[in-house]
Motif scaffolding. Structure first.
Motif, PDB file in Angstrom:
ATOM      1  N   LEU A 203       0.944  -1.231  -0.017  1.00 45.45           N
ATOM      2  CA  LEU A 203      -0.084   0.051  -0.088  1.00 45.45           C
ATOM      3  C   LEU A 203       0.827   1.199  -0.033  1.00 45.45           C
ATOM      4  CD1 LEU A 203      -2.752  -1.008   2.425  1.00 45.45           C
ATOM      5  CD2 LEU A 203      -2.898  -0.951  -0.098  1.00 45.45           C
ATOM      6  N   SER A 204       1.891   1.092   0.800  1.00 40.81           N
ATOM      7  CA  SER A 204       2.739   2.409   0.696  1.00 40.81           C
ATOM      8  C   SER A 204       3.550   2.643  -0.774  1.00 40.81           C
ATOM      9  CB  SER A 204       4.186   2.048   1.663  1.00 40.81           C
ATOM     10  OG  SER A 204       4.940   2.991   1.918  1.00 40.81           O
ATOM     11  N   GLU A 207       0.923   4.218  -2.969  1.00 35.53           N
ATOM     12  CA  GLU A 207       0.615   5.500  -2.669  1.00 35.53           C
ATOM     13  C   GLU A 207       2.074   6.190  -3.338  1.00 35.53           C
ATOM     14  OE1 GLU A 207       0.681   8.644   1.235  1.00 35.53           O
ATOM     15  OE2 GLU A 207       1.206   6.498   1.557  1.00 35.53           O
ATOM     16  N   HIS A 208       3.227   5.980  -3.079  1.00 33.58           N
ATOM     17  CA  HIS A 208       4.283   6.515  -3.939  1.00 33.58           C
ATOM     18  C   HIS A 208       4.191   6.564  -5.363  1.00 33.58           C
ATOM     19  CE1 HIS A 208       6.359   7.130  -0.068  1.00 33.58           C
ATOM     20  NE2 HIS A 208       6.544   5.982   0.247  1.00 33.58           N
ATOM     21  N   LYS A 211       1.397   8.909  -6.387  1.00 37.60           N
ATOM     22  CA  LYS A 211       1.973  10.470  -6.269  1.00 37.60           C
ATOM     23  C   LYS A 211       2.855  10.735  -7.344  1.00 37.60           C
ATOM     24  CE  LYS A 211       1.815  11.198  -1.245  1.00 37.60           C
ATOM     25  NZ  LYS A 211       2.503  11.449   0.039  1.00 37.60           N
TER      26      LYS A 211
END
Length: 452
Positions: A203-204, A207-208, A211
């Protein structure tokens, strides 16, 4: 769950350990009572005991292990125990102690015992706590009866043990248990944290990558994801690809349309018999085509959510408009809170603010106020002037979809249809009203989901 379950387990363990220790002490005192009875004898209705017992603690004064033998209970008194919340407690006087161990020589035994201890029937036992010299002691009582011919000799053996050692043991056990529990909780929390970081790492990463797409550094999601996220990321990539193709088709169609119109317009413009009015309209059409060509070329070069800082764009627009309207200069007040950005194409921002400010320059008498602010995820842009403003009918017609605003009052018509459509394309809202401070028109654009 760790905070709830582990302390609950600790309380269960402590309770079980305390009960187990109490049963062990009861069995130990029971064994001592049998040892006392094994050496007791009754001769001519007199209890005879040896001077020294096998268990040496009975022979040492104040050793913590005591024994005495009492006779049959004879009278009963009821006393009020104020320390027991005013509850009635029955104490029974017993015959003078028939025997006491040497460990009790320096201690005073109570003259009265609770009824549950003093009135035991032959063969009954009782295990409880009693105060001896202002200190808590365990007491185990066993009622027996010796027979001498046809006569019986009832008595009760009482074994006492100091409770302090037990309390210290329980306290030490609780301390060790809570310390071990605290260490275990810390270890579990660390393991959970590591596990969560490992399981949430996809999930991280997602997210990156999102972005990076928002900021124009990537066009799609490229990392490998577990099967729980694979379908989602695949659909996101399809959505991104579709959006890019649609934008490309939009630019191509706009460019093709503009180029296809330039040729017939050039032919018309070359005609010598065209009236000045028609020539002016053809020139306006050419300017519109050039504008749309530039827009088609510039649109989409930046990311679809790449932030455009607003203040430099506004300053550039104000310099241009000041030159265009130099014959009637206006005082422009600029209120921009912090570093505010617009999430969209720079060409669209120029179109929005350019049209609103141009109309404000035309309609204002002397003063224009531009306010730009960011409230959480909402961008607010507000243009006010001190002109005559718009009435309710004009406002309703401007906001009505499909109605052009080109024929409205000078200074408030040209470009408003474009502004309205652009705001709608960004899922925003356009509010037109009268300015409370300047008295003229007020145009307020609200764009939700705009991150600063």
């Amino acid at each position: 769950m760790v905070i709830i379950i582990l302390p609950s387990i600790a309380f269960i363990i402590m309770n079980s350990f305390e009960k187990h220790m109490m049963r062990s002490i009861e069995k130990e005192l029971s064994a001592y009572s049998y040892a006392i009875l094994a050496v007791a004898e009754v001769e001519q209705s007199v209890l005879v005991m040896p001077e020294i017992l096998i268990e040496n603690q009975f022979n040492v004064s104040a050793s913590g292990l005591y024994a005495f033998i009492s006779g049959e209970a004879r009278e009963k008194k009821t006393l009020k125990n104020s320390l027991a919340a005013n509850a009635n407690k029955t104490l029974v006087s017993v015959k003078p102690k028939l025997w006491r161990s040497q460990s009790l020589l320096t201690l005073n035994l109570p003259n009265q015992l609770p009824e549950s201890i003093a009135r035991l029937a032959t063969g009954e036992t009782h295990f409880s706590t009693i105060e001896l010299s202002n200190s808590p002691h365990f007491i185990y009582s066993f009622a027996v009866s010796f027979s001498e011919g046809e006569q019986s000799f009832p008595m009760t053996v009482h074994i006492l043990r100091d409770k302090q050692a037990f309390l210290l043991l329980i306290s030490d056990f609780k301390q060790q248990l809570w310390l071990g529990l605290a260490i275990l909780m810390v270890i579990i929390f660390i393991l959970q944290l590591v596990w969560l970081m490992w399981t949430l790492k996809p999930l991280s990463t997602l997210e990156h990558e999102i972005k990076a797409v928002e900021q124009g550094r990537a066009e799609k999601l490229t990392s490998s994801y577990p099967k729980e996220l694979a379908k989602l990321t695949s659909q996101l990539n399809k959505l991104l690809a579709t959006e890019q193709k649609q934008r490309q088709r939009y630019r191509n169609a706009l460019s093709d349309l503009a180029h296809s119109l330039k040729t017939p317009l050039a032919v018309l413009q070359a005609q010598s018999d065209i009236s000045p009015v028609n020539q002016e309209q053809i020139t306006r059409i050419n300017l519109t085509i050039e504008h749309q060509l530039k827009r088609a070329q510039s649109a989409g070069h930046s990311s679809w959510l790449l932030g455009i800082e607003i203040q430099p764009i506004v300053e550039k627009l104000l310099k241009t408009l000041a030159k265009i309207h130099h014959e009637k200069p206006k005082k422009v007040s600029l209120n921009i809170t912090g570093k505010v950005v617009f999430q969209g194409d720079e060409a669209d921002l120029l179109e929005l603010l350019g049209n609103l400010l141009d109309n404000a320059f035309k309609a204002a008498k002397s003063t224009i106020v531009l306010t730009v602010s960011q409230q959480t995820d909402t961008l607010i842009m507000k243009v006010e002037d001190d002109g005559v403003g718009l009435n309710e009918l004009q406002i309703s017609q401007i906001l009505e979809r499909g109605v052009r605003a080109d024929t409205y009052v000078q200074g408030h018509g040209v470009g408003l249809a474009i502004v309205r459509d652009l705001v709608a394309s960004y899922q925003g809202e356009l509010h037109i009203s009268r300015s409370d401070t300047l008295g003229g028109a007020q145009f307020k654009i609200t764009l939700a989901g705009n991150k600063s």
